[in-house]
Design a protein around this motif. Structure first.
Motif, mmCIF file in Angstrom:
data_model
loop_
_atom_site.group_PDB
_atom_site.id
_atom_site.type_symbol
_atom_site.label_atom_id
_atom_site.label_comp_id
_atom_site.label_asym_id
_atom_site.label_seq_id
_atom_site.Cartn_x
_atom_site.Cartn_y
_atom_site.Cartn_z
ATOM 1 N N LEU A 140 -62.212 -1.316 -37.335
ATOM 2 C CA LEU A 140 -60.914 -1.639 -36.956
ATOM 3 C C LEU A 140 -60.170 -1.631 -38.275
ATOM 4 N N THR A 141 -60.751 -2.408 -39.128
ATOM 5 C CA THR A 141 -60.052 -2.370 -40.595
ATOM 6 C C THR A 141 -59.739 -1.203 -41.449
ATOM 7 N N ASN B 235 -57.146 0.920 -40.062
ATOM 8 C CA ASN B 235 -55.946 0.487 -40.826
ATOM 9 C C ASN B 235 -55.656 1.232 -42.168
ATOM 10 N N GLN C 222 -58.549 2.874 -31.054
ATOM 11 C CA GLN C 222 -58.262 1.547 -31.622
ATOM 12 C C GLN C 222 -58.205 0.088 -30.595
ATOM 13 N N GLN D 110 -54.789 -4.403 -32.584
ATOM 14 C CA GLN D 110 -54.376 -3.720 -33.806
ATOM 15 C C GLN D 110 -53.179 -2.895 -33.797
ATOM 16 N N ALA E 140 -49.945 -3.999 -35.839
ATOM 17 C CA ALA E 140 -49.970 -3.549 -37.003
ATOM 18 C C ALA E 140 -49.813 -1.901 -37.354
ATOM 19 N N TYR F 242 -53.552 -11.914 -35.716
ATOM 20 C CA TYR F 242 -54.955 -12.184 -36.302
ATOM 21 C C TYR F 242 -54.963 -13.542 -37.358
#
Lengths: 273, 472
Positions: free
Chosen positions: B99-100, B103, B118, B122, B125, B430
């Protein structure tokens, strides 16, 4: 008599310590051959189950571990080789060639290793992205070489400092060049230290996770990242994770067994001060 | 129709097992890779239409795991038959990092991927990064297909993918999601039946039920939930808060970002969590969802009124209690504002701004989201492939078809029509969940009073929003 009793006691204590260290490893190995239902059973068991190969099949079939193994072997093997080729002359220069501020040089080189990987991983990612090296073995080889070299130079330097100077002086009197001294005289004497350095370099890269995670996503993924894939959403696949861990451990055990003589001598001679 | 489809899937599974060992073993079948499931399903699949005019290479990035990359790999062989000139690559990173990582790629404006799966959490973002593409223009040429999709995917769930504004004003279609999930009640039916208890409808009933079945002497704890002192506890609190009629903010849709955590609904939510904690598994206070599921599988916990859970619990190879675990709606409060409001989440496919080959990428997304609609250029086997690989679905029709063998899907069927988004649709969600989660955990573990925890949660939320400039 007293000595013998003490010796026996030390042996027993040593066995206990080794056993304590080995219990988690044994548990992982056991988990890798337990059916999932047994892994998730209300009561844990050491022996009352029928062993299964399902997790080993799954780790290769579903998680493509064979590809990750090849990637690990190639990237770590090549980078370790490059590191060792570069580290020996560099370490010799710092240890023996009377460079001005030799200790400062050595510390400066080592200081590169102090830097946490997470500090530089994004710049590396940006550079690799810019050069089109994302998801390539080359990107990892470059990074592992860059990160492995300072430490290798440092430990080889401390080992070389312990070697007798007289041999080199004799070589110089015989008209040998620096490179000839390194490869014809130092190299044979430094074998235990080189073995230990190579093992440390190999192990660091073999277990490396962060750079592999950022710089690869599929074709060049190495074993630690492939292993992490066994952690599913809201569910850890303990059997597959354990099978992968066992497979990842095997080459390390093999290398250490093959080089154990050198390691023992290297450690005893102070290669890793 | 139903029988035929189930038969097709069973045949595919048998074929896989036969190829591998010559002997059909359910355990072996469940271990089969997603690609093999898809290949087996595709073996007899003859598409009504073959789109040879569409070509190119598309790279689809997804988190690893059964629900995500595996489901895609299972559908791929079917897609390959319908679109023979498209080269589709499915690539993945570990679930815990993906997930990160997505990004990071998007922040770097990476053009490596044409489609990305995804987590909904998220998307705010991603929107802030300018990474999302409005799929509206790509959907437009297929009105019949989209109408079918709209009819089949529950509105509340579907609207969640309309970013940036969330469920009420539609925003634009940022993603389509064949996958879905919701927080549900997980309970051991055998234990409840033995105790003569029905599935609790209100939170006070939930506390009573937990009290009734609690059996710590035999390591059978009534209650278990992901109450780790971070965003997990935040989710628990948010789920209960919504069911009492509360929310984190006064009016998210219209941009009133005044925190409303310190409220009667907030107080009731913390009261319930504190009551339930008396019957909790000892590890619950430090658990994330994976530990909760493991505890369920081991039989050490019997009930959770609010958890994301996993469909794997009903897998006979996973737990000896696989037939006993059932799923239902989460409870509600007992005030006029209260109702069943299941937090929902899921994974949607979007086309990143910097990706390429848009038409082909959308063709793949559309195919994935076609469910059972063979007559609309999909395949009746798409849903089977996803389920066979371990996925879970958002289309009501496909959930129904599998409901008799997947209790998890029964829970989803009940949850979708009453679902609400699992967090505020803002990039700060988050951070807020984490901050509130810490306060909630402190209150539940008697480190702080309920009043102080609510006050501090409100204060910290306001500070996060202030720092992000929401009140300028």
């Amino acid at each position: 008599m007293h000595q013998t009793s003490l010796g026996r006691l030390i042996n027993v204590l040593a066995i206990i310590v080794v056993a304590l260290w080995l219990i988690p490893v044994a548990w992982v190995a056991l988990t890798s051959i337990k059916p999932t239902k047994i892994i998730n059973a209300p009561e844990p068991t050491f022996y009352s189950f029928t062993p299964t190969d399902e997790h080993y099949i799954e780790i290769f079939d579903r998680f493509m571990f064979h590809r990750a193994m090849i990637n690990s072997l190639v990237t770590v093997g090549v980078s370790t080789l490059i590191v060792m080729i570069l580290a020996l002359p560099a370490a010799y220069a710092v240890a023996r060639m009377g460079l001005m501020g030799g200790d400062i040089w050595a510390l400066s080189i080592l200081s590169l290793r102090f830097m946490p990987g997470v500090v530089v991983v994004l710049p590396y990612f940006k550079m690799a992205n810019g050069f089109g090296l994302i998801d390539s073995q080359l990107a990892l080889i470059i990074v592992y070489t860059a990160f492995g070299l300072p430490f290798a130079v440092w430990i080889l330097r401390s080992f070389l400092l312990d070697l007798p100077k007289e041999v080199e002086e004799a070589g110089r009197l015989d008209g040998l060049s620096w490179m000839q001294i390194i490869f014809r005289l130092i190299l044979p004497m430094a074998r235990p230290g080189i073995a230990v350095t190579a093992i440390f370099t190999f192990v660091f890269s073999w277990n490396e996770y962060l750079f592999s995670l950022f710089l690869t996503y599929d074709k060049a993924t190495t074993m630690p990242v492939a292993l992490q894939k066994t952690i599913d959403l809201y569910n850890v696949l303990w059997g597959s994770l354990s099978a992968g861990a066992v497979i990842q451990l095997l080459p390390m055990i093999l290398v250490v067994f093959l080089l154990q003589q050198h390691i023992a001598r290297g450690l005893a001679l102070g290669a890793v001060k | 129709m139903k029988d035929r489809d189930i038969q097709a899937h069973d045949n595919a599974m048998k074929r896989i097992a036969h190829h591998r060992k010559g002997e059909v073993s359910r355990r072996r079948m469940m271990q089969t890779s997603a690609a093999a499931v898809g290949a087996a399903l595709a073996a007899d699949f003859v598409p009504k239409t073959v789109h040879a005019d569409v070509g190119g290479t598309i790279v689809h990035f997804a988190s690893s795991g059964k629900r995500l990359a595996n489901s895609l790999r299972a559908v791929k062989p079917l897609f390959d038959k319908v679109f023979p000139n498209v080269t589709l690559e499915v690539v993945s990173k570990p679930m815990s990092e993906a997930l990160t990582q997505i990004n990071t790629y998007m922040r770097s404006k990476s053009d490596a991927f044409d489609v990305i799966t995804q987590d909904h959490a998220q998307f705010a973002a991603l929107d802030a990064m300018g990474a999302l593409t409005d799929m509206g223009p790509y959907i437009e040429p297929f009105p019949e297909w989209y109408e079918d999709y709209k009819q089949d995917v529950p509105q509340r769930y579907r609207h969640m993918w309309n970013v940036p504004k969330g469920p009420a004003p539609p925003g634009y279609v940022a993603a389509l999601a064949p996958d879905g999930n919701a927080m549900m009640t997980f309970y051991r039916r055998d234990v409840f039946e033995k105790a003569g208890i029905k599935v609790p409808v209100t939170w006070d009933e939930a506390v009573e039920a937990a009290k009734e079945i609690h059996d710590p002497e035999h390591e059978r704890y009534a209650y278990c939930a992901a109450m780790a002192r971070n965003f997990w506890a935040g989710y628990q609190f948010y789920g209960i808060l919504r069911s009492w009629g509360g929310d984190y903010f006064a009016d998210e849709v219209n941009g009133d970002w005044t925190p409303t955590i310190e409220s009667e609904e907030g107080y009731q939510s913390l009261r319930i969590l504190t009551e339930l904690q008396k019957y909790a598994h000892p590890g619950s206070a430090n658990f994330g969802e994976d530990e909760v599921n493991q505890t369920f599988a081991q039989g050490h916990a019997l009930y959770s009124p609010l958890t994301w859970g996993t469909a794997t619990l009903n897998d006979p190879t996973y737990s000896e209690f696989h037939e006993d675990w059932h799923m239902d709606l989460t409870p509600k409060g007992n005030t006029p504002k209260s109702d069943h409001r299941a937090l929902t989440g899921g994974f949607g496919q979007f086309m990143p701004t910097w990706g390429g080959n848009r038409e082909t990428a959308f063709a793949w997304i559309k195919f994935l989201n076609s469910g059972d609609r063979e007559d609309l250029d999909g395949s009746p086997l798409i849903a089977d492939a996803i389920v066979g690989a371990g996925g879970q679905l958002s289309r009501a029709s496909t959930l129904s078809r599998w409901a008799d063998r997947k209790p998890f899907f029964v829970g989803l069927q009940k949850a979708y029509p009453v679902c609400v988004v699992n967090a505020p649709v803002i990039p700060e969600a988050y951070a807020i969940m984490g901050a509130v989660g810490e306060e909630v955990a402190d209150a539940v573990n008697n480190i702080k009073s309920t009043e102080d925890a609510l006050k501090d949660a409100n204060k910290r939320t306001k500070r996060i929003m202030e720092d992000s400039g929401y009140y300028d």
